[in-house]
Write an enzyme that holds these catalytic residues in place. Sequence first.
Site: not given
Lengths: 910, 910
Positions: B30, B100, B109, B111, B367, B865
Amino acid sequence: MAKRQKRMVYSFGGGKAHGNAEMKNLLGGKGANLAEMAKLGVPVPPGFTLTTDVCTEFYGNNGKYPSGLKQDVEKTLKAVEKIMKMKFGDPDNPLLLSSRSGARQSMPGMMETVLNIGLTSKTIPGLIGKSGNERFVWDAYRRLMQMYSDVVMEKSAGIEPAEGKGIRHQLEGELNKMKKARGVESDVDLTADDLKELAVIYKKKIRQVLKKPFPDDPMEQLWGSIDAVFKSWNGKRAVSYRRIEGIPDEWGTAVNVQAMVFGNMGDNCATGVAFTRNPATGENKFYGEWLPNAQGEDVVAGIRTPNPLNEVTRTADARGLPSLEKAMPGVYRQLAGIRTLLEKHYKDMQDIEFTIQDGRLWMLQTRTGKRNGPAAVRMALEMLRSKLINAKTAVMRVSPDQLDELLHPTVNPQAEKKATLIAKGLPAGPGGATGQVVFTSEDAVKWAEKGSKVILVRDETNPEDVEGMRAAEGILTSRGGMTSHAALVARGWGKCCIVGAGTLDVDTKGRKFSGGGITVKEGDPITLNGTKGNIYSGELPMIVGTEENPAFTAFLKICDKIRRLKVRTNADTPEDAAKGLQFGAEGIGLLRTEHMFYGENCEKPLFQLRKMILSDTEAARRAALKDLYPYVKADIKKVLTAMAGKPVTIRLLDPPLHEFVPDGKGERAKLAKSLGITAKVLNARADALHEVNPMMGHRGVRLGITYPEVSEMQIRAILSAAAELIQNKIKTLPEIMIPVLCDVNELKHQAELVKKVHAEVCKEYNLRKITHMVGTMIEIPRAALLADKIAEIAEFFSFGTNDLTQMTYGFSRDDIGGFAPDYIEKGILPADPFQVLDQSGVGQLVQCGIERGRSTSPKLKVGICGEHGGEASSVKFCHNAGMDYVSCSPYRVPVARLAAAQAVVEEGTC
Amino acid sequence: MAKRQKRMVYSFGGGKAHGNAEMKNLLGGKGANLAEMAKLGVPVPPGFTLTTDVCTEFYGNNGKYPSGLKQDVEKTLKAVEKIMKMKFGDPDNPLLLSSRSGARQSMPGMMETVLNIGLTSKTIPGLIGKSGNERFVWDAYRRLMQMYSDVVMEKSAGIEPAEGKGIRHQLEGELNKMKKARGVESDVDLTADDLKELAVIYKKKIRQVLKKPFPDDPMEQLWGSIDAVFKSWNGKRAVSYRRIEGIPDEWGTAVNVQAMVFGNMGDNCATGVAFTRNPATGENKFYGEWLPNAQGEDVVAGIRTPNPLNEVTRTADARGLPSLEKAMPGVYRQLAGIRTLLEKHYKDMQDIEFTIQDGRLWMLQTRTGKRNGPAAVRMALEMLRSKLINAKTAVMRVSPDQLDELLHPTVNPQAEKKATLIAKGLPAGPGGATGQVVFTSEDAVKWAEKGSKVILVRDETNPEDVEGMRAAEGILTSRGGMTSHAALVARGWGKCCIVGAGTLDVDTKGRKFSGGGITVKEGDPITLNGTKGNIYSGELPMIVGTEENPAFTAFLKICDKIRRLKVRTNADTPEDAAKGLQFGAEGIGLLRTEHMFYGENCEKPLFQLRKMILSDTEAARRAALKDLYPYVKADIKKVLTAMAGKPVTIRLLDPPLHEFVPDGKGERAKLAKSLGITAKVLNARADALHEVNPMMGHRGVRLGITYPEVSEMQIRAILSAAAELIQNKIKTLPEIMIPVLCDVNELKHQAELVKKVHAEVCKEYNLRKITHMVGTMIEIPRAALLADKIAEIAEFFSFGTNDLTQMTYGFSRDDIGGFAPDYIEKGILPADPFQVLDQSGVGQLVQCGIERGRSTSPKLKVGICGEHGGEASSVKFCHNAGMDYVSCSPYRVPVARLAAAQAVVEEGTC
């Protein structure tokens, strides 16, 4: 093509030789020593050696010899003829030859020999004329035919007759028929004419059974015999012996062709074997056996009980038998001189064979003599004291297995006094053994596999019995002397053995033997005292240990001066700790905290542990742990006290918890009741603990992470026990060890707990600090790979090579029974990796772990606490890998001390 | 001390900034983007960023800030005041701030945020005067008090109130009480006076519950808020999210303090979020949601159903709602311009937040936008086509997980036509899901742990629901839009999700929901079509696969051009082989011969196998093997035919034999009868096969060594099948693979068998040769360590990293349940090593195996494999380690193709 130019045939005799004693790899032990002896001026019948390289090429090239070999042999044979002043195949003055095996390492009786080569219809009259002894010549011819038809024409040809149908048995049958017809008991009672007649019968029988005539051409006989000896390297017996002894298949054998000399040409002839010192006790006395008018095989085969070499070593059993010293004093003096010469030259005890032909001494062989453990220790000490050898040579003179023999059980002397003696025999292998009687090698193996301890009882043993001898606790024969097959093999293994117990009547078919008025049946217990030669009825108690043997102690002190690797012991109890200290342990490398839940007096702590395990909340677990704590602390305190001043590594709980939960319905019900839960709930909790692969399940530090309170209790017990010692002014060095680590974060987590508990215990006991270390087992491959990270936290590493081997191989030790025997048998693996550390694979991880650990923490203390810590080759590996110590069970501590010293000598820095 | 001199506070705004978009690690996503936007001239409310270094120091220093931070913040705040022409705490012209979080990687959502910082008894009158909107100011103050008391005074202080007793709930209770008292439904219906009164009530409640007054000092509010955001990095939700997403704990978060702008000051205000392209489909249309007179949290929280951004993206559900394009055309044009600017600048789809205050546009955040798999693929392709990005960037734009989403199940359209529709919602996460309905996150986790497939149904989700959402097959909410919490989280995981199904009545307490006249109770099955947004009653059949998706195919073709690593598939049947081919497999890397004894039509071969296993002689085994042979040959021939022209690696029998023995009494009795033995004998033989640790027992090549006839039969089946293809002119490349190898001698033994059988089969089919290879699994640590020796014989290596992980860690995969969750939880291990290859430990052995193998045999073919062959980070490791191919289950082939291409891009050689 360069290879072809290497000498393939090495001659010896007449004071000269191409080879010498250093060339054992090429000429085999026998050939190299014949060459050496010839050079020393010892009277050796001349001959030549076909090298082990020829053997290798023979096998690598589908049984074809290198080109030029034939010419080389013929040329060298001419030189032998010149020295002997006789000619091979000459009708008037015929030279006879022998063909014998000779590997780098002695494999007694495991390969083939052919004697009297060169006797044919053309040479027989000449030899009769020359020797004037017709009976001797026909007897020699009989022996040649018996040996040759068996070894060359049958075995070497790959014919596998049914049991008892071999040509050897069939010819023996004819011999017995002849004896019966003539009404005589012994071979020697057959006349020249009888033997001449027998030759005709033999020839017919050979042609009939083997569909081939017995060869009448001397060169055909010679090459057949050489061939058979080379082929016997891969015979069944030799391969089986190599597996047991760990001799590589690719070494191959040499073949020694030598002029025949005869100990059986008349009463002025004799043959014998001798050791320059006593191989059973180490006493510095010339020791041996001889027989007049006999061939060498008569002495070794153990069929005739031989005479003592001299008066000084005459035993009670040999009363009345003539010694060589008395019977042929001149020859004996010459032989005694050669004894001194050889021991001075080789600086070690020699095992020699000689023949006296017409009063003239011929030395047939000298080699380093096999000896048992006590003898090896005594000889090493005495040769060191007399300055024949130095300390580092002395240390190399005793093999770890030999040292281990000294720790073998012996019969309790008190019990022995009251025991019922069945008979006495020759003390061929020291120590005591007790077990159930069996009469065949097969039964010995079968019974032992089922877990029984057995004593193998035979009239005499032969190389076919090797597996059974291996499986038995002890060996008893009614015939043969100290150099008989049974005695030689048992001594090599340090196994309890009594031979030549002539008063015994062994009925192999009837599965019983009797002696001293007692009849012992298959399965009955007997006890052998192999040091005295006494055979007792019943199972007598044994004593283990060598506490009283000063030679043992003195020898190990020499080792201690040389070694750098420390030796600790694995011990769970004060008793173990004391035993370890007595054997020279310098600390405890592994104390398993879980031991207290097994064995005696475990009931109360085990109940608390089970309560903890079956609790379903942390609170309930903590309550159970609180009750368990005093037991754990008391237990650890006892061991720390026993080891006062020495480091003690204490491993936190290792096994998965379900190991402690009882299986039985009754016990579970009892436990449920005590815990105040229903059996159903208890069963559900117990079942939830079940694991598919418990070895790789929820155990070790994984328990400590999920139940930190369990680690915490143990850490508190350790530090509190130490604190109490400190308060009593007893020095103690506890080392807290975290097991089953795969990541440094696990150790961080546990080290934090130690830090926290340490602070708490210090406060409780009012101490500034409690000296301790925190380290980890390295037993998971990932831990070895990430040792650099782990060493950021760990103060010491202890390699748990048992588990490391399990995971590096992917072998569950509990389950390898299904394939491991096949793996060894088929040569997929050289040895059981749980017994001998796998240096090529597991060893890489050990080295990686040490190097990376020290890269982070240069002074990191490193040791090993797996079973390998007491296995000699593994101990040497640990030394070379730079470990600080090994730790093993108390009884293996002496071997570890020796191996650690040998490692120093072997690296050449001593 | 040098560290102190680093800038701790980065300012932005007014067309300038200290930071830029490259500085994400230091400023968080951010903060870096706010700086970048400011520099681009985008209107950003000014502010400053406290760096992640400050966070690190804060945690490293017991919650103390670096010295000088206070001064730096105060200084920078002055600059913000200057730009905004307002003063923080000023009674007349007060500046309000927000605080923020901003981590390196978005954690939506997870923090904390505090808004409206700076409202106090002194500044409230000033703001009322300035805004002329008393109600707005009191509402802002209410919001500040709610947030601050919850985030700063309660959570950040470490207070953990009982469920429903938190200050947030208590204040909400007061709010609801007030609404009830006033007889209003919505917050917006409360008057300024109501809110003013509420502020008094709130203050009292806060003091009463939290024993502290609500702070009235702006700087105290600011520092409290900064503190709380830093502390929320280690909040429960954030930590749990990091575990799931694999975000390291040590990254830390930055804190962004920014001038407040208000979307809720009146009708000329608005707030919104938007994506520069549609994040659910990838369509190149400006897509977003907005609300007039609202704060940002109102849009994201999903409480009010938001309006569409523009007309072109308006959906049927948004009928009647005003678009921003229509409502504020000027602002919309400015916003659309910024959209173009940002996408051109960042060359990727952006997720932006904006606020309109008094008709003026402020950009709060940009972002890189999260997107689901189909959208990621479509955007990558379209941006490549429009030359915004190049091929290597395109390949990096789709994460392996996103690609995997395209392979997610979809509801069978035929079944869907006839299904009962309960309701329609917003298609937030594509694909289909079916399962039993649960109503709480806890139940979702519990039911899923028991093996149930569940659909989590909620009114709306919040961060506390993350674990349950993870556990559910699909998520259904009755509220919220495409940018609601549920939608964002589900999209990030590629999980099927329907949101905003407003016609549903969800009764969480009653554990039922109803819609369309249907009531669905807890445990009832429903089906979601997350692509359409349809909710159906009952369990509908699913279709898997993306056969029809041209974007998927086109995208993977771009990957194929870049990658060097080949991708094969693990396939046991012709059907698997066909599926693998369809997904682009270039061969079979693992065909398990034992598959034919499981599943359909296995009865006859299984009977023969059991007969073989329970035979007690080689002859009986050979007889059973003869009967088994035709089944094995036919089976292998089918797969070879399906893969004509491509290599097929066939592994010889791997599991321990007891796996095939039936447990049931009845079945055993039947088997015994068929075998002509008694049940007792059969039980004894079966019991003898039991193993303590079967994973490390008698299996793989160990069976081939002890029962060579078993290997021989399989080898004959493989080579004969190949011979029959050759006769039919079909090209085939069988690779015979020996499992569980620990020593080269095992391979020698088996390779000899192959040689022998090859000669026999060639003769039988009259062929000169049958092209084939002989190689081995490297799955035992020792095999990796001794790979140089093994490569003397092996023509290829295939790493079996499942078993290699088991043995390197000492983890039994079947038993890690007891501790692995704890290990992940406590951070001992970063991930389940059976899902993600442990590069640090197991990876060392893989690299060692490759290097040593190639040191002997430079052209050695090497692959993997294990399950890791289809896990992206592991595939990249395999590429970097120099493998030739990876092999994985058919459905993972596309992911492997992508990861292999990304590995090339990441190494920078493309």
